[in-house]
Design a protein around this motif. Structure first.
Motif, mmCIF file in Angstrom:
data_model
loop_
_atom_site.group_PDB
_atom_site.id
_atom_site.type_symbol
_atom_site.label_atom_id
_atom_site.label_comp_id
_atom_site.label_asym_id
_atom_site.label_seq_id
_atom_site.Cartn_x
_atom_site.Cartn_y
_atom_site.Cartn_z
ATOM 1 N N ALA A 245 -101.463 -3.936 2.833
ATOM 2 C CA ALA A 245 -101.000 -3.339 4.088
ATOM 3 C C ALA A 245 -102.112 -2.621 4.834
ATOM 4 C CB ALA A 245 -99.871 -2.362 3.798
ATOM 5 N N GLY A 246 -103.227 -2.368 4.154
ATOM 6 C CA GLY A 246 -104.283 -1.591 4.787
ATOM 7 C C GLY A 246 -104.071 -0.098 4.641
ATOM 8 N N GLU A 247 -103.059 0.269 3.883
ATOM 9 C CA GLU A 247 -102.823 1.682 3.588
ATOM 10 C C GLU A 247 -104.004 2.218 2.794
ATOM 11 O OE1 GLU A 247 -99.352 2.153 1.220
ATOM 12 O OE2 GLU A 247 -99.373 4.337 1.280
ATOM 13 N N MET A 248 -104.542 1.382 1.915
ATOM 14 C CA MET A 248 -105.771 1.696 1.207
ATOM 15 C C MET A 248 -106.814 0.663 1.615
ATOM 16 S SD MET A 248 -104.392 2.353 -2.621
ATOM 17 C CE MET A 248 -103.122 3.569 -2.981
ATOM 18 N N VAL A 249 -108.077 1.097 1.675
ATOM 19 C CA VAL A 249 -109.130 0.129 1.965
ATOM 20 C C VAL A 249 -109.864 -0.269 0.705
ATOM 21 C CG1 VAL A 249 -109.471 0.888 4.337
ATOM 22 C CG2 VAL A 249 -110.805 1.946 2.501
ATOM 23 N N ALA A 250 -109.745 0.560 -0.320
ATOM 24 C CA ALA A 250 -110.411 0.250 -1.579
ATOM 25 C C ALA A 250 -109.664 0.946 -2.695
ATOM 26 C CB ALA A 250 -111.862 0.731 -1.557
ATOM 27 N N ALA A 251 -109.637 0.292 -3.860
ATOM 28 C CA ALA A 251 -108.953 0.903 -4.998
ATOM 29 C C ALA A 251 -109.600 0.450 -6.285
ATOM 30 C CB ALA A 251 -107.473 0.518 -4.996
ATOM 31 N N MET A 252 -109.525 1.314 -7.282
ATOM 32 C CA MET A 252 -109.971 0.928 -8.616
ATOM 33 C C MET A 252 -108.900 0.003 -9.187
ATOM 34 S SD MET A 252 -110.655 3.400 -11.879
ATOM 35 C CE MET A 252 -112.178 4.052 -11.237
ATOM 36 N N THR A 253 -109.277 -1.212 -9.554
ATOM 37 C CA THR A 253 -108.283 -2.154 -10.086
ATOM 38 C C THR A 253 -108.898 -3.005 -11.187
ATOM 39 O OG1 THR A 253 -108.863 -4.041 -8.709
ATOM 40 C CG2 THR A 253 -107.313 -2.459 -7.756
ATOM 41 N N TRP A 254 -108.040 -3.785 -11.809
ATOM 42 C CA TRP A 254 -108.491 -4.830 -12.715
ATOM 43 C C TRP A 254 -108.604 -6.132 -11.927
ATOM 44 C CZ3 TRP A 254 -103.868 -2.069 -14.525
ATOM 45 C CH2 TRP A 254 -104.188 -0.977 -15.341
ATOM 46 N N ASN A 255 -109.091 -7.168 -12.609
ATOM 47 C CA ASN A 255 -109.305 -8.453 -11.932
ATOM 48 C C ASN A 255 -108.082 -8.946 -11.174
ATOM 49 O OD1 ASN A 255 -110.852 -8.095 -14.377
ATOM 50 N ND2 ASN A 255 -111.717 -10.131 -14.009
ATOM 51 N N SER A 256 -106.906 -8.765 -11.778
ATOM 52 C CA SER A 256 -105.723 -9.454 -11.266
ATOM 53 C C SER A 256 -105.398 -9.048 -9.834
ATOM 54 C CB SER A 256 -104.521 -9.196 -12.165
ATOM 55 O OG SER A 256 -104.158 -7.839 -12.108
ATOM 56 N N SER A 257 -105.628 -7.782 -9.471
ATOM 57 C CA SER A 257 -105.273 -7.353 -8.110
ATOM 58 C C SER A 257 -106.041 -8.171 -7.091
ATOM 59 C CB SER A 257 -105.581 -5.869 -7.907
ATOM 60 O OG SER A 257 -104.684 -5.097 -8.642
#
Lengths: 375, 271, 310
Positions: A245-257
């Motif tokens: 949605a663009g609510e976040m521009v970056a996030a700590m994630t694992w590969n799957s996201s």
């Protein structure tokens, strides 16, 4: 539909979001039985194995061989983070299998809640990539078996919107500390990921992560980051939707996201930070008092089979422990998934967490919770 | 009385407010069913298209059916046990002179106001210390604590509302205790019993916090929903499941409250 | 409540009249028979409430060391709670947020209860059922519904954008204390409304008529007669909602975000990721004690107000 078709489809702009959704549906429907009330669903006391795992690993695609043999998926219980799961196991919850990561093995073994796994009972074992289990912690006192059967491996890194995030210079952990995007950064709530990544950002060598200075340095960077964070969560559903949605521009994630968002044609990249990503391998351990050990072995064998691996890599973007799975993908596809033909290329290129004692874990988690709450 | 006062007359502003209040109460809940028919994977306006596919998928998921089965088992036994206990306790509280009646009733009704997390962790501590494995039984034990107040609150007014002389008459005719109970007491309080069964069933069926702390590897429906919230592609299916749960619960509670014309509302007098 | 002699109860299972001496004893001591009927309930509640509570109190004095507990009987956990700003802040925040939600609910529910008590003459029961219906049903789903509404792409944001009122979704809706307060208020509305309604319903209409006959206007009458007479209901409603909401953790977890976590989240974490059960027990007990304290203060305040009003 596999990753191969997906990626090329998306690349050529052929695959619409709708078609993608439809293919996901098909993938979900096929393996499940047609009757709304399968025989055993209403029977009491079925002897299915119970798998205690992360959300998203309870899909039938990963248990094909088990389903063929026993007619249905095993039972599932879901934890938010493995540490949560361990607490539940220690409080009297019994599942046959549980899904922690490599670094957890020594600490988990200390609880006496697990038994070694007899690898001779796993038909797919010869295909398992040795470097994923040949760890001293995993082999010692295991009567020639292992404590943990490796299953998935990958990275914890940053998924960022290439259209919304203005990258200046190289990809780096600084993305998650970028004050230009205050309030639009997402973080994983589990210390097992966040703490180690913050150590990379703070420049703390993992060998020193137990020292007081390390605790201070890591806490300092996490505190610095907190005002920028929209929310801390374990739930990839929230992170994915927020990124889409663009609510976040970056996030700590694992590969799957990153992989799932790419399938949905959201312009994202799974960053390869110059400081190195956090790399991990996880797998399944067998409960010492597993109520259905025979079925548990069938689950394990199904999990390390090629068909499970094809799904895990093709649809979730995680590495799989079966060497033959990697043969199904060409180099370009693997690179697109930030995987490699030799897991060690990826795992050693990044930083791998080092097993820590329970006291460290308690201190780290307490501190991380404090920081998340703003203290 | 000479004239009708204005507090008897309809009040336009209040009527509008009532409509507004009911809107506040219901509209938020209605978005769950609304989006369960939306074909998009994410919740957003405008709705792309309409579909039943999420419902179709729901019935193909064995995990949902297992969770449903578990929930029905737990809620069914909790409803029966807490209603039975409620009948005994309500009868005792109404018919007998018992020292400390007030505090006892207060104690039974206490779970209505204590945060459920407190009971959840306290029970978890005990169960774990005693080495009892977490299972549907431990969830049911937790649910009984929560459901008992509702059972008593539903049944007490029933016992208060009828004439004990009927029981006495039957007893004087030489009927034994069970006979009197079955043939005289039960028919009179039957609406209360049915209502208590329906209400406690729903409370247990929908309960999450206790189940979260006390649950083992058999999931109840709310636990299943909680687990699925983490998975993006499960999202619309969760909405479909939620819609069905809401419909089912609404129907049960409506029936329960309707059957028991007084009861749960009257109990508020005691607080 | 009338206590009548009832000749046979459930306590005497199937025994013939007057055969056992126990039965005669029971017949003589009516209260014993009553207690026999209450016994199963009390025993079950004893096992599931009192014993766990004592255990929790005991464990709150232990210390977690690695995977084990040391039963060293120290108040260390409590001193930590009182000295670390994390715990006191979250505790105070939870009390504050629960108070805000309760206030909001009581203010919103009062006119509705008033309407029901004085202006609904037909189908009152159906009205009451419809109002209480949501309260009985899945709490988790009702909280979840607010996520759907307040989300970045949720109902409000996408609705406002669709009609062109805003160009960018509002970031402030979800993950805020306001979101938690709104969700709590919505979830508990029926619970707070019922006691207010009951106290209004009980007001003798002739008192109102007398007041009107004395020439008091509707506003005067409301403040001098109706509001004071309904105060017991308001107080009951306040308690019924305030106490459970202080300990909520599902709502802040789903709609709260980092700045709206409550003490319940902290308790849950001690029994989850942080894995410090003694600390969790101490936090739970601190929570109960502070709720009790606030409750007593509130009652004292109400008492003082009433004396002052006279």
């Amino acid at each position: 539909m596999t990753i191969r078709q997906m990626i090329s489809g998306v690349k050529q702009g052929r695959l619409s979001r709708r078609a993608f959704t439809r293919s996901l549906l098909a993938a979900g429907i096929v393996p499940v039985m047609s009757s709304p009330f399968p025989r055993r669903a209403m029977a009491s006391g079925d002897g299915h194995a119970t798998v205690f795992t992360w959300g998203g690993f309870d899909v039938p695609e990963l248990y094909q061989d088990y389903i063929e043999k026993h007619g249905d998926v095993p039972d599932f219980a879901i934890f938010g983070a493995p540490e949560d799961g361990l607490t539940r196991l220690r409080s009297g919850f019994v599942s046959d299998l549980i899904h922690p990561c490599m670094g957890d093995i020594p600490r988990w073994r200390q609880t006496g809640l697990f038994q070694p796994i007899d690898i001779s009972r796993l038909s797919n074992w010869p295909d398992v990539i040795p470097s994923l289990y040949e760890e001293p912690h995993n082999l010692e006192d295991a009567d020639g078996g292992v404590w943990q059967v490796p299953f998935d491996w990958g990275q914890t890194s940053i998924t960022y919107r290439t259209d919304l995030y203005d990258l200046q210079g190289e990809e780096s952990w600084d993305i998650l500390w970028d004050e230009r995007y205050a309030g639009r950064i997402g973080m994983l709530a589990t210390g097992d990921d966040a703490w180690w990544c913050a150590a990379i950002k703070a420049g703390v060598p993992f060998e020193e992560i137990h020292t007081d200075e390390a605790f201070e340095a890591i806490a300092a960077v996490l505190r610095e980051q907190r005002p920028l964070v929209r929310t801390y969560t374990d739930d990839t559903s929230s992170l994915n939707q927020a990124l889409a949605a663009g609510e976040m521009v970056a996030a700590m994630t694992w590969n799957s996201s990153a992989v799932e968002l790419t399938f949905e044609e959201v312009p994202v990249r799974f960053a390869q930070p110059k400081e190195g990503a956090l790399t991990w391998g996880c797998g399944f351990m067998l409960h010492a008092e597993a109520p259905n050990p025979d079925r548990a072995y069938d689950v394990l064998d199904a999990l390390i089979s090629v068909s499970a691996g094809e799904f895990l890599t093709g649809d979730y973007g995680y590495g799989h422990s079966n060497a033959r799975v990697l043969e199904l993908f060409d180099d370009e596809e693997l690179a697109a998934l930030t995987l490699s033909r030799d897991p060690m290329d990826i795992l050693d290129a990044g930083h791998r967490s080092i097993p820590q004692p329970p006291e460290w874990s308690a201190r780290m988690n307490t501190l991380y919770e404090q920081i998340k709450a703003g203290f | 009385m000479i004239k009708r006062h204005e507090f008897h007359k309809p009040n336009r502003a209040l009527q509008l407010y009532a409509a507004f209040f009911m809107g506040l109460l219901y509209i938020p809940i209605l978005f769950i069913p609304l989006f369960s028919f939306s074909s998009g994977l994410y919740i957003r306006f405008p709705i792309e298209g309409w579909t039943f596919q999420w419902y179709a998928q729901l019935f193909e998921r064995t995990a949902v059916l297992r969770a449903l089965e578990n929930s029905v088992r737990v809620a069914g036994s909790v409803a029966v046990v807490s209603t039975l206990l409620g009948i005994f306790a309500a009868k005792a509280l109404v018919r007998y002179r018992i020292p400390g009646k007030g505090p006892i009733l207060g104690f039974i009704l206490l779970p209505l106001v204590v945060p459920p997390i407190i009971f959840g962790v306290a029970l978890l501590l005990m169960v774990s210390t005693l080495g009892i494995p977490l299972s549907l039984y431990t969830i049911a034990a937790g649910h009984i604590i929560i459901c008992l107040p509702f059972a008593i609150a539903t049944l007490l007014p029933r016992f208060e509302g009828y004439d004990a002389a009927m029981e006495e008459a039957a007893a004087d005719l030489g009927e034994n205790g069970w006979y009197v109970f079955w043939r005289v007491t039960v028919p009179i309080i039957l609406p209360g019993i049915v209502a208590s069964l329906l209400l406690t069933f729903t409370v247990s069926f929908d309960e999450f916090v206790m189940a979260f702390f006390l649950g083992g590897n058999d999931l109840t429906l709310p636990l299943y929903v909680w687990g699925q919230l983490r998975i993006p592609r499960a999202f619309p299916v969760v909405l479909a499941l939620g819609t069905l749960i809401l419909l089912f619960s609404f129907a049960l509670v409506f029936l329960g409250l309707k059957i028991n014309k007084r009861g749960s509302i009257k109990i508020m007098d005691r607080e | 409540m009338t206590i009548t002699h009832s000749s046979d109860g459930l306590g005497t299972t199937g025994a013939r009249r007057g055969t056992s001496s126990l039965r005669r004893l029971l017949a003589r001591f009516e209260s014993l028979r009553g207690l026999a009927l209450l016994a199963p309930t009390l025993v079950i509640l004893g096992i599931t409430v009192i014993v766990p509570f004592l255990l929790m109190s005991a464990m709150s004095l232990w210390t977690q060391i690695g995977f084990d507990y040391a039963d060293d009987w120290s108040v260390r956990n409590y001193t930590t709670i009182l000295s670390e700003p994390l715990y006191t802040t979250l505790l105070l925040r939870s009390l504050g947020m629960a108070m805000a939600a309760t206030l909001l609910t009581v203010v919103l529910a009062y006119p509705m209860a008033y309407f029901l008590a004085f202006h609904v003459h037909r189908n009152k029961l159906v009205w009451l059922i419809i109002i209480t219906l949501p309260f009985w049903t899945s709490y988790l789903l009702r909280v979840f519904a607010w996520r759907v509404i307040l989300g970045y792409e949720g109902v409000i944001n996408s609705g406002l954008m669709e009609i062109g009122l805003i160009a960018e979704p509002l970031n402030v809706l979800l993950y805020s204390r306001t979101a938690v307060i709104i969700t709590l208020a919505h979830a508990w509305a029926a619970f707070a409304l019922l006691p207010i309604y009951v106290s209004l319903e009980k007001i003798d209409k002739s008192v109102l008529e007398a007041s009107a006959d004395l020439g008091e206007g509707p506003v005067m009458r409301f403040f001098r007669v109706i509001l004071p007479l309904s105060m017991p209901g308001v107080i009951a409603g306040t308690f019924l909602m305030f106490i459970p909401t202080v300990g909520d953790y599902v709502t802040p977890a789903l709609v709260g975000g980092p700045n709206a976590q409550m003490i319940g989240n902290l308790v849950q974490l001690q029994f989850g990721t942080v894995n410090n059960w003694p600390m969790g027990a101490a936090l739970a007990i601190t929570m109960i004690l502070s709720i009790t304290l606030v409750g007593l203060l509130f009652l004292g305040l109400m008492y003082a107000l009433r004396r002052w009003a006279r």
